[in-house]
Write an enzyme that holds these catalytic residues in place. Structure first.
Site, mmCIF file in Angstrom:
data_model
loop_
_atom_site.group_PDB
_atom_site.id
_atom_site.type_symbol
_atom_site.label_atom_id
_atom_site.label_comp_id
_atom_site.label_asym_id
_atom_site.label_seq_id
_atom_site.Cartn_x
_atom_site.Cartn_y
_atom_site.Cartn_z
ATOM 1 N N SER A 21 24.500 11.691 58.487
ATOM 2 C CA SER A 21 24.684 10.455 57.932
ATOM 3 C C SER A 21 23.732 9.526 58.340
ATOM 4 C CB SER A 21 26.130 9.800 58.004
ATOM 5 O OG SER A 21 26.544 9.326 59.443
ATOM 6 N N ILE A 23 20.815 6.733 59.837
ATOM 7 C CA ILE A 23 19.262 7.053 60.020
ATOM 8 C C ILE A 23 19.071 8.599 60.031
ATOM 9 C CG2 ILE A 23 17.506 6.503 61.901
ATOM 10 C CD1 ILE A 23 19.462 4.096 62.610
ATOM 11 N N SER A 148 18.436 1.294 70.929
ATOM 12 C CA SER A 148 19.146 0.156 70.161
ATOM 13 C C SER A 148 18.371 -1.036 70.919
ATOM 14 C CB SER A 148 20.647 0.236 70.429
ATOM 15 O OG SER A 148 21.032 -1.153 69.948
ATOM 16 N N TYR A 161 28.488 0.325 74.824
ATOM 17 C CA TYR A 161 27.313 0.781 73.847
ATOM 18 C C TYR A 161 26.109 0.364 74.711
ATOM 19 C CZ TYR A 161 24.527 1.462 69.835
ATOM 20 O OH TYR A 161 23.562 1.615 69.059
ATOM 21 N N LYS A 165 22.971 2.574 75.983
ATOM 22 C CA LYS A 165 21.550 2.418 75.580
ATOM 23 C C LYS A 165 20.521 2.018 76.505
ATOM 24 C CE LYS A 165 22.417 4.014 71.097
ATOM 25 N NZ LYS A 165 21.691 5.071 70.570
#
Ligand SMILES: NC(=O)c1ccc[n+]([C@@H]2O[C@H](COP(=O)([O-])OP(=O)(O)OC[C@H]3O[C@@H](n4cnc5c(N)ncnc54)[C@H](OP(=O)(O)O)[C@@H]3O)[C@@H](O)[C@H]2O)c1
Length: 265
Positions: A21, A23, A148, A161, A165
């Protein structure tokens, strides 16, 4: 010797994680018309199978789904042994699979933190480790790590998160010169908010995000920028200008960004 011309995608062998799904799916759809051969990894079987059919119709040389959890060493080993068996080398490794959670650090738990680090960081490092011998034998090889904006600036309610990242960014910077000795390039992609189902796939959600819905850009646009960056041999891109603006503001005025963020803690 450093290569300078454009990198070609024609007939290249590509291993892409998180292809089912968002990107990853759009990347696969845009890489296929180059006649590339793709190995697609994700947990959802039906979307992967459907994508594989679409890719063949678009001109992919082959499209092979590998269904499994990328945090499972057996899934990573299965993907690598399929690359070895079918192609004997690898030209492009795209570490794109990712998950997040929302909520204050104190309201989340160790399991959530470890799960996010497993998917967003350790799965990338260990898949890359396994892929390196195949990449070394590849044609004009490159690794693409999808990070990100939150790997550049920490935001409250996203601590797990952000940690994952930031780790991915630090590791990417550290290994880039090591890989250069083997003629392997590394592109770090730092998207801002993108129109995908990412926010429906959160593994934990403690309350609503204090900033509400952010302006997002289409995932097809992010995929297009990634492909251009692969072709142009870029080291880093920021597909969403709003996200890039935050990174720049934070670099030059970190206290101002701290003050803004403190309103949302
Ligand atoms: N959307 C955004 O606003 C945004 C912003 C910045 C960065 N990013 C990054 O962009 C990347 C792609 O995210 P997206 O926005 O396209 O979200 P998405 O639509 O939720 O796609 C995530 C992909 O990762 C796969 N995945 C998740 N956990 C997995 C696991 N344990 N094993 C194997 N595959 C797994 C999912 O497949 P299955 O569920 O089928 O396994 C899916 O294909 C992520 O690294 C994300 O951190 C997204």
């Amino acid at each position: 010797m450093m290569k300078t011309g454009p990198r070609f995608l024609k007939d290249r062998c590509v291993l892409l994680t998180g292809a089912s799904s968002g990107i990853g799916r759009d990347l696969a759809l845009q890489i296929a018309p180059h006649g590339a051969r793709l190995l697609l990894v994700a947990r959802s079987q039906q979307p992967l199978n459907q994508l594989a059919e679409e890719l063949l119709a678009l001109g992919a040389g082959s499209a092979i789904p590998i269904v499994g959890d990328i945090t499972d060493p057996a899934t990573r080993a299965a993907a690598i042994s399929r690359v070895q068996q079918d192609w004997g080398n690898l030209d492009l490794l795209i570490n794109n699979a990712g998950v997040s959670a929302h909520g204050r650090f104190a309201d989340n738990d160790e399991q959530t933190l470890r799960k996010i680090l497993e998917v967003n960081f350790f799965a990338c490092t260990e898949l890359t480790r396994l892929a390196l011998p195949l990449l070394t034998a590849g044609r004009d090889p490159m690794i693409v790590n999808v990070g990100s904006i939150l790997g550049h600036r920490g935001l409250p309610h996203n601590s797990e998160y952000c940690a994952s990242k930031f780790a991915l960014r630090g590791w990417s910077e550290a290994i880039r010169p090591e890989l250069a000795r083997k003629q392997i390039d590394l592109l770090l992609v730092s998207p801002g908010t993108t129109e995908t189902n990412f926010f429906d796939h959160l593994i934990s959600k403690q309350g609503n995000s204090p900033w509400g819905k952010q302006k997002a850009i289409p995932s097809a646009q992010v995929a297009q920028q990634i492909i251009r960056a692969i072709q142009k041999r870029r080291h880093e891109i920021y597909p969403n200008w709003r996200g890039h603006a935050l990174v720049l503001l934070n670099r030059f005025c970190p206290r101002l960004v701290d003050a803004i963020m403190s309103r949302y803690g």
